[in-house]
Design a protein around this motif. Structure first.
Motif, short mmCIF file in Angstrom:
data_model
loop_
_atom_site.label_atom_id
_atom_site.label_comp_id
_atom_site.label_asym_id
_atom_site.label_seq_id
_atom_site.Cartn_x
_atom_site.Cartn_y
_atom_site.Cartn_z
N THR A 57 0.79 -1.09 0.02
CA THR A 57 0.10 0.16 0.14
C THR A 57 0.84 1.13 0.08
O THR A 57 2.09 1.05 0.24
N ALA A 58 0.34 2.30 -0.30
CA ALA A 58 1.14 3.76 -0.42
C ALA A 58 1.47 4.00 1.06
O ALA A 58 2.83 4.64 1.03
N GLY A 59 1.27 3.46 2.14
CA GLY A 59 1.95 4.00 3.34
C GLY A 59 3.15 2.91 3.64
O GLY A 59 3.88 3.14 4.48
N ASP A 60 3.16 1.98 2.92
CA ASP A 60 4.42 0.62 3.28
C ASP A 60 5.66 1.43 2.89
O ASP A 60 5.78 2.07 1.89
N THR A 61 6.78 1.16 3.70
CA THR A 61 8.10 1.28 3.40
C THR A 61 8.74 0.25 2.50
O THR A 61 8.19 -0.83 2.69
N ALA A 110 5.33 -4.33 8.74
CA ALA A 110 6.44 -3.24 8.92
C ALA A 110 7.04 -2.59 7.50
O ALA A 110 7.34 -1.46 7.37
N SER A 111 7.18 -3.23 6.48
CA SER A 111 7.81 -2.93 5.32
C SER A 111 7.39 -3.84 4.31
O SER A 111 6.96 -5.17 4.52
N SER A 112 7.30 -3.78 2.83
CA SER A 112 7.03 -4.65 1.73
C SER A 112 8.40 -4.55 1.08
O SER A 112 9.30 -3.78 0.90
N PHE A 113 8.40 -5.57 0.12
CA PHE A 113 9.52 -5.68 -0.81
C PHE A 113 8.90 -6.46 -2.18
O PHE A 113 8.02 -7.33 -2.01
N ASP A 114 9.42 -6.37 -3.49
CA ASP A 114 9.02 -6.84 -4.61
C ASP A 114 10.39 -7.61 -5.26
O ASP A 114 10.51 -8.31 -6.47
N LEU A 126 6.78 -8.41 8.62
CA LEU A 126 5.71 -8.58 9.56
C LEU A 126 6.32 -8.26 11.05
O LEU A 126 7.39 -8.76 11.23
N GLN A 127 5.66 -7.66 11.67
CA GLN A 127 5.95 -7.42 13.36
C GLN A 127 4.88 -7.39 14.11
O GLN A 127 3.79 -7.39 13.64
N ARG A 128 5.15 -8.00 15.39
CA ARG A 128 4.22 -8.17 16.30
C ARG A 128 3.58 -6.92 16.53
O ARG A 128 4.15 -5.87 16.61
N ALA A 129 2.15 -6.65 16.89
CA ALA A 129 1.55 -5.56 16.88
C ALA A 129 2.11 -5.01 18.49
O ALA A 129 2.34 -5.82 19.25
N SER A 130 1.45 -3.70 18.64
CA SER A 130 2.18 -3.03 19.72
C SER A 130 1.09 -3.56 20.88
O SER A 130 0.03 -4.00 20.46
#
Length: 138
Positions: free
Chosen positions: A3-7, A86-90, A70-74
């Motif tokens: 999504t647009a918000g992902d790093t 936490a972030s995405s990759f292609d 992925l990271q564990r939720a707060s």
């Protein structure tokens, strides 16, 4: 998909187990370099990790696929959604100890299977079947 918000993450798959969870100044210590060699159409990189020589290749994920770290939720949110992106990759770089990465490496086969599986399971319309029959002259 991302999504647009992902790093966007730079992902490396190392042939070892690292007993650490969290961020690390990887770019300061892990510095891959191009070897100038191309195997199976992909340029080979070289690096060292804890004194061990590594050889790797950069692999793009097939079209339509992306990976998520992925990271564990707060605290307090784990019951609603235990994980967050936490972030995405292609694409990612995978590494072998001393051995040059080749098409028959298990990880390469997994990436190849993603694309093949997508083609095997995509829907086919009656028009596409008719078109193939006409092209083959059946």
């Amino acid at each position: 998909m991302a999504t647009a918000g992902d790093t966007v993450a730079k992902v490396h798959h190392l042939p070892c187990n690292i007993e650490h969870t969290g961020t690390a100044p990887v770019a300061s210590y892990f510095m891959p370099t191009a070897t100038g060699t191309v195997v199976d159409g992909l340029p080979i990189q070289e690096a060292a990790f804890r004194g061990r020589r590594l050889k790797g290749v950069h692999l793009p994920l097939p079209a339509g696929f992306c990976g998520h770290l992925l990271q564990r939720a707060s605290a307090g949110n784990e019951h609603k959604q235990p994980w967050s992106c936490a972030s995405s990759f292609d694409s990612f770089t995978y590494w072998n100890h001393d051995a040059t990465p080749i098409k028959t490496d298990p990880l390469r086969k997994v990436v190849d299977w993603l694309e093949l599986s997508q083609k095997l399971h995509c829907p086919i319309t009656a028009d596409q079947i008719q078109e193939q029959i006409q092209q083959k002259g059946l």
